[in-house]
Design a protein around this motif. Structure first.
Motif, short mmCIF file in Angstrom:
data_model
loop_
_atom_site.label_atom_id
_atom_site.label_comp_id
_atom_site.label_asym_id
_atom_site.label_seq_id
_atom_site.Cartn_x
_atom_site.Cartn_y
_atom_site.Cartn_z
N GLU A 104 0.83 -1.21 0.00
CA GLU A 104 0.00 0.00 0.00
C GLU A 104 0.86 1.25 0.00
O GLU A 104 0.52 2.25 -0.65
CB GLU A 104 -0.94 -0.01 1.20
N LYS A 105 1.98 1.23 0.70
CA LYS A 105 2.89 2.38 0.68
C LYS A 105 3.52 2.53 -0.70
O LYS A 105 3.67 3.64 -1.21
CB LYS A 105 3.98 2.23 1.74
N ILE A 106 3.88 1.42 -1.31
CA ILE A 106 4.44 1.45 -2.66
C ILE A 106 3.46 2.12 -3.62
O ILE A 106 3.81 3.00 -4.41
CB ILE A 106 4.79 0.03 -3.14
N ILE A 107 2.19 1.72 -3.53
CA ILE A 107 1.17 2.25 -4.43
C ILE A 107 0.95 3.74 -4.17
O ILE A 107 0.87 4.54 -5.10
CB ILE A 107 -0.14 1.46 -4.27
N ALA A 108 0.88 4.12 -2.90
CA ALA A 108 0.61 5.52 -2.57
C ALA A 108 1.80 6.42 -2.88
O ALA A 108 1.63 7.53 -3.40
CB ALA A 108 0.26 5.63 -1.08
N SER A 164 1.23 7.10 -7.01
CA SER A 164 0.14 8.07 -6.82
C SER A 164 -1.22 7.40 -6.69
O SER A 164 -2.24 7.92 -7.14
CB SER A 164 0.12 9.08 -7.97
N GLY A 165 -1.23 6.20 -6.09
CA GLY A 165 -2.48 5.49 -5.89
C GLY A 165 -3.01 4.77 -7.11
O GLY A 165 -4.11 4.21 -7.06
N GLN A 166 -2.24 4.73 -8.19
CA GLN A 166 -2.73 4.20 -9.45
C GLN A 166 -2.45 2.69 -9.59
O GLN A 166 -1.86 2.24 -10.58
CB GLN A 166 -2.10 4.96 -10.62
N ALA A 167 -2.85 1.92 -8.61
CA ALA A 167 -2.70 0.47 -8.65
C ALA A 167 -3.55 -0.13 -7.55
O ALA A 167 -4.04 0.58 -6.66
CB ALA A 167 -1.23 0.07 -8.48
#
Length: 534
Positions: A321-325, A329-332
């Motif tokens: 979740e940190k990687i995605i955020a 930019s939340g795009q996953a």
């Protein structure tokens, strides 16, 4: 090769500065020449690149040419996307939603009986050299894929197909080894090629493809551009609406963004996540949910990665979740099954890997592993480079000493194919070939990948996966197929020899006032079928 350590903690602002420095300073290994394919090819009368505007569509593509164009063997993201425009199958996938639709065939193949299908070619279809497309060309295209000597990538998707024969010049009959309900859409993996031209010089055809699609190739230079021209004699459903297209191959993310902002191109794929907001001031930017994933693959022939507990531990250690955020930019979406949640056949797996460093340490201890050190191969794709430092941060925080080895895809897979690696973090997306569950699972869990890349096919679970997929393929009952696929989903989620970390959204930017009818696609590449310059 480049090996580097990142800070123990990386917040978003520091991370963006750091990843920018990594991109500028890295000395990436390998060359695209290792992948094969033409360095450059030009046909007589090649069109020139006049930039965006007029009756030309100009685009920015994120990958260089890593393979040739022969649809029997082409697997590179860019040539596969180019082939959407150059070739046709009897059936093609709509690049925008991956649904199957008739192309060279007048309709979807008709079922004669449980193991026989027929298709009729449209009248007047011709190849780019002006010769007629015939049933013999279709049969030839099928047979060269099925011939083991040709080592076609498409053969793994056609295990059910026994033979094809020409009933007459415009009718083809297919005989199956066993009933396969997905045949009408699966035959889309076969692109029809001109028998006479391919037999004359197969290598030349790979560099200078001749198809029956709405656009013909004019020239292609591996790290520069691909130029297409409209095929005026095309008489299918999706004619070219521009006189020509130029695809500038811009693997550098900042170069793609600059080209879009300056108006030198009218569309770009693979918009860097950090640039999405800025580009929205001048362009239309949309993200398409996709199967496209970042996966973690282990060398299961090498200790301690032959133990599924070690593999599970490294998944639990990831702060996805940190990687995605932070990096995306939340795009996953964090993987909760083999398929992305937007897929019509999505099923949540029995094992879902939330961020749990304590569980990771417990699993490593249970496996008898302490002070684990890993070298993580990653590819130099821009968004993967952005993620790599956070992967290392997660594992380091769980007590796994991690070294990053970032390199060109060709060089990294050369190491993988010789067994010289611990694990690989890389992007993957077989949905460019088809979107049904059987195809998406077979790509990674049957054949080359488990046999020669992650060395899992000889295990009891590896054999069980193949058996279950074969059972599902032979089943005519939709519910039974779904249940069998769910079993495979649970096995691979538990064993994780190769398994998605996340499913990404694919951001595309385009000039809506310059392109009529354009839509982003849920795979790598851009589609200009039915798109006109305006």
């Amino acid at each position: 090769m480049s090996s580097r350590r990142t800070p123990a903690r990386v917040d978003r602002r520091a991370f963006l500065r750091y990843s920018g420095a990594v991109g500028a300073a890295a000395a990436f290994t390998g060359t695209l020449a290792a992948c094969g394919g033409p360095a450059s090819t030009t046909r007589s009368g090649a069109a020139t690149d006049g930039g965006a505007g007029g009756d030309t569509i100009t685009a920015g593509i994120s990958y260089a040419l890593s393979t040739g164009f022969d649809p029997m063997t082409s697997s590179g993201a860019t040539p596969v996307a180019a082939n959407w425009h150059i070739f046709e199958g009897l059936v093609d996938l709509n690049p925008v939603d991956l649904s199957a639709r008739p192309a060279l065939a007048t309709a979807m193949p008709a079922k004669v009986n449980a193991t026989t299908y027929r298709a009729t070619l449209r009248e007047g279809a011709t190849f780019h050299d002006g010769s007629a497309v015939t049933a013999d060309d279709v049969v030839f295209s099928v047979e060269r894929i099925l011939d083991p000597k040709n080592a076609s990538l498409m053969a793994q998707f056609l295990p059910f197909l026994d033979a094809a024969r020409a009933v007459d010049t415009h009718t083809v009959e297919f005989t199956l080894k066993y009933p396969f309900a997905l045949f009408p859409s699966r035959i889309s993996v076969v692109k029809v090629v001109p028998k006479k031209i391919v037999q004359a010089d197969e290598k030349a055809f790979d560099a200078e493809p001749v198809g029956s699609g709405p656009y013909a190739l004019v020239s292609a230079t591996r790290e520069d551009k691909i130029v297409f021209r409209k095929y005026a004699k095309y008489n299918g459903r999706y004619p070219a609406k521009a006189a020509s297209m130029t695809w500038n191959l811009l693997s550098d993310a900042s170069a793609r963004v600059s080209a879009m902002e300056s108006g030198r191109v009218e569309a770009i794929e693979d918009v860097p996540y950090i640039d999405m907001a800025g580009l929205k001031r001048t362009s239309t930017v949309e993200s398409a949910a996709s199967f496209g994933n970042l996966f973690l693959m282990f060398n299961c022939a090498k200790k301690p990665f032959d133990d599924p507990r070690v593999r599970q531990a490294l998944h639990y250690a990831l702060d996805t979740e940190k990687i995605i955020a932070t990096a995306m930019s939340g795009q996953a979406t964090a993987a909760s099954g083999y398929l992305q949640p937007s897929h019509p056949d999505y099923a949540k797996a029995s094992t879902v890997y939330g961020h749990d460093p304590a569980r990771a340490r417990e699993l490593l201890k249970a496996a008898g592993v302490s002070a684990l050190k890993v070298t993580a191969l990653t590819t130099d794709t821009s968004w993967v480079q952005d993620i790599a430092p956070l992967v290392k941060e997660s594992w380091d925080a769980a007590g796994v000493r991690t070294t990053l080895d970032i390199g060109q895809s060709s060089a990294q897979y050369a190491k993988v194919d010789t067994g010289d690696y611990d694990l690989l973090v890389a992007p993957g997306d077989p949905s460019v070939f088809g979107n049904d569950v059987d195809l998406l699972m077979r790509w990674f869990y049957v054949g080359t990948w488990p046999q020669t890349r992650y060395h899992w096919s000889g295990t009891a679970k590896g054999k069980q996966v193949v058996s279950l997929l074969d059972q599902a393929a032979r089943s005519a009952d939709t519910a039974a197929r779904t249940a069998l696929w769910a079993q495979v989903n649970d096995i691979v989620a538990d064993q994780v020899p190769l398994y998605p970390i996340l499913h990404r959204k694919l951001p595309t930017a385009w000039n809506k006032s310059a392109l009529a009818g354009f839509s982003p696609v849920p795979t790598t590449g851009l589609s200009f079928l039915g798109v006109s310059p305006s």
